[in-house]
Design an enzyme around this catalytic site. Structure first.
Site, PDB file in Angstrom:
ATOM      1  CE1 TYR A 106      42.626  38.153  46.114  1.00  0.00           C
ATOM      2  CE2 TYR A 106      44.965  38.359  46.543  1.00  0.00           C
ATOM      3  CZ  TYR A 106      43.720  37.916  46.926  1.00  0.00           C
ATOM      4  OH  TYR A 106      43.564  37.234  48.122  1.00  0.00           O
ATOM      5  CB  ALA A 126      44.459  47.208  42.548  1.00  0.00           C
TER       6      ALA A 126
END
Ligand code: NDP
Length: 239
Positions: free
Chosen positions: A150, A152
Site C-alpha cells: 500500500y 509503495a
C-alpha cells in the site's frame, strides 16, 4: 455546467468528495467497483442537491474495462475535474506478503491511476483546462509497517502526480495529491483506535468531510497557484 469525474465515489471519502463537489455546482460522473446499491444511493443524494449524477461500475485495475467505460465519454466531453480516489488495502508483513496481495494493491491503486488518466488527459489537453487530484495516503509519505504494498502504491501516486504536473502545467491543467491520515471509513473500521489515536498529534481520527473540503478547494477557482503539491490531511501524523 462543470463536470467532475469521481473514481470510487460510492462509499467513504469518495462519496463525501462527490457530494461536496456537487454542492459546489459540479455535475458528477461517479464510478464504483461492485457496490451498485451504494453508488445509486449517492446518485440520489446528488440529484437531491439539484445536480446530475451518472454512475458507472468497472474495475480500475482492468485497463480494457476502464478504457471501455471512459475513453469515448471523455473524448466527447472532457471532465473539468478528475478525482482518482479508489483504493484498496491487502495488509500483511512483507515477509508473509503474497504476490497476489502485492499485485492487487499496486494494480488498483497505482495502475488504476494510469488506466483512468489515459482517458481523461488528452481531452483535458485539447480543452486546455482541468484539475486532477489523486488521493494518496500518509503511508505513501512516511511508510507504514504491514503496508509495504500500500505504501509503495501511494508513494508511486505522489511521484506520478509530481511528474505529470511538470508535463501539463503549461496547458492549464492543475495536478495535486491529497494525502489523508486515518479517516473514519469502512477501510479503517477495524483499526485499534485506542492504540493509534495517541500517535496522532490531534489525538483523533479524521472524518471524510475533512478530505472532501480539501479536494473541493483544490478544484475551485479560489486557488490558481497550488500545483504538483502533496496536501496532508492527517491531524499531524506526518509533520
Ligand atoms: P472505501 O473502502 O470506503 O471506498 C473505496 C472506494 O473505491 C469505493 O467506492 C470502491 O467501490 C472503490 N474501489 C475499490 N476498489 C476498486 C476497483 N478495483 N475499481 C474501481 N473502484 C474501486 O475507502 P476509503 O473511502 O477509506 O478510501 C478512499 C481512498 O482514500 C483510497 O484510495 C484510500 O487508499 C485512501 N485513503 C484512505 C484513508 C482512510 O483512513 N480511510 C487514509 C489514507 C488514504 P465499491 O463501493 O464498489 O467497492
Amino acid at each position: 455546467m462543470k463536470t467532475a469525474l469521481v473514481i470510487g465515489g460510492s462509499r467513504g471519502i469518495g462519496r463525501a468528495i462527490a457530494l461536496k463537489l456537487a454542492g459546489s455546482g459540479f455535475d458528477i460522473w461517479l464510478t464504483y467497483h461492485s457496490n451498485e446499491v451504494a453508488a445509486k444511493e449517492v446518485q440520489s443524494e446528488i440529484e437531491a442537491l439539484g445536480r446530475s449524477c451518472e454512475i458507472m461500475g468497472f474495475d480500475v485495475s482492468d485497463y480494457e474495462a476502464t478504457r471501455a467505460a471512459l475513453e469515448e465519454k471523455c473524448d466527447k466531453q472532457a471532465p473539468d475535474v478528475l478525482v482518482f480516489n479508489s483504493g484498496i488495502v491487502r495488509d500483511n508483513l512483507m515477509v508473509w506478503m503474497t504476490k497476489d496481495e502485492w499485485d492487487a494493491v499496486l494494480d488498483t491503486n497505482l495502475g488504476g491511476f494510469y488506466n483512468v488518466t489515459k482517458s481523461v488527459l488528452f481531452p483535458m489537453l485539447r480543452e486546455k483546462r482541468g484539475r486532477i487530484v489523486a488521493i494518496s495516503s500518509t503511508a505513501g509519505q512516511i511508510g507504514q509497517a504491514g503496508q509495504v504494498n500500500y505504501s509503495a502504491s501511494k508513494a508511486g501516486l505522489i511521484g506520478a502526480v509530481k511528474a505529470l504536473a511538470r508535463e501539463v502545467g503549461k496547458k492549464n491543467i492543475f495536478v495535486n495529491v491529497v494525502a489523508p491520515g486515518v479517516i473514519e471509513t469502512d477501510m479503517t473500521a477495524d483499526l485499534p483506535a485506542k492504540e493509534i489515536k495517541p500517535l496522532i498529534p490531534l489525538n483523533k481520527f479524521g472524518v471524510v468531510e475533512d478530505v472532501a473540503a480539501t479536494v473541493d478547494f483544490l478544484c475551485s477557482d479560489a486557488q490558481s497557484y497550488i500545483h504538483g503539491q502533496v496536501i496532508g490531511v492527517n491531524g499531524g501524523l506526518a509533520i
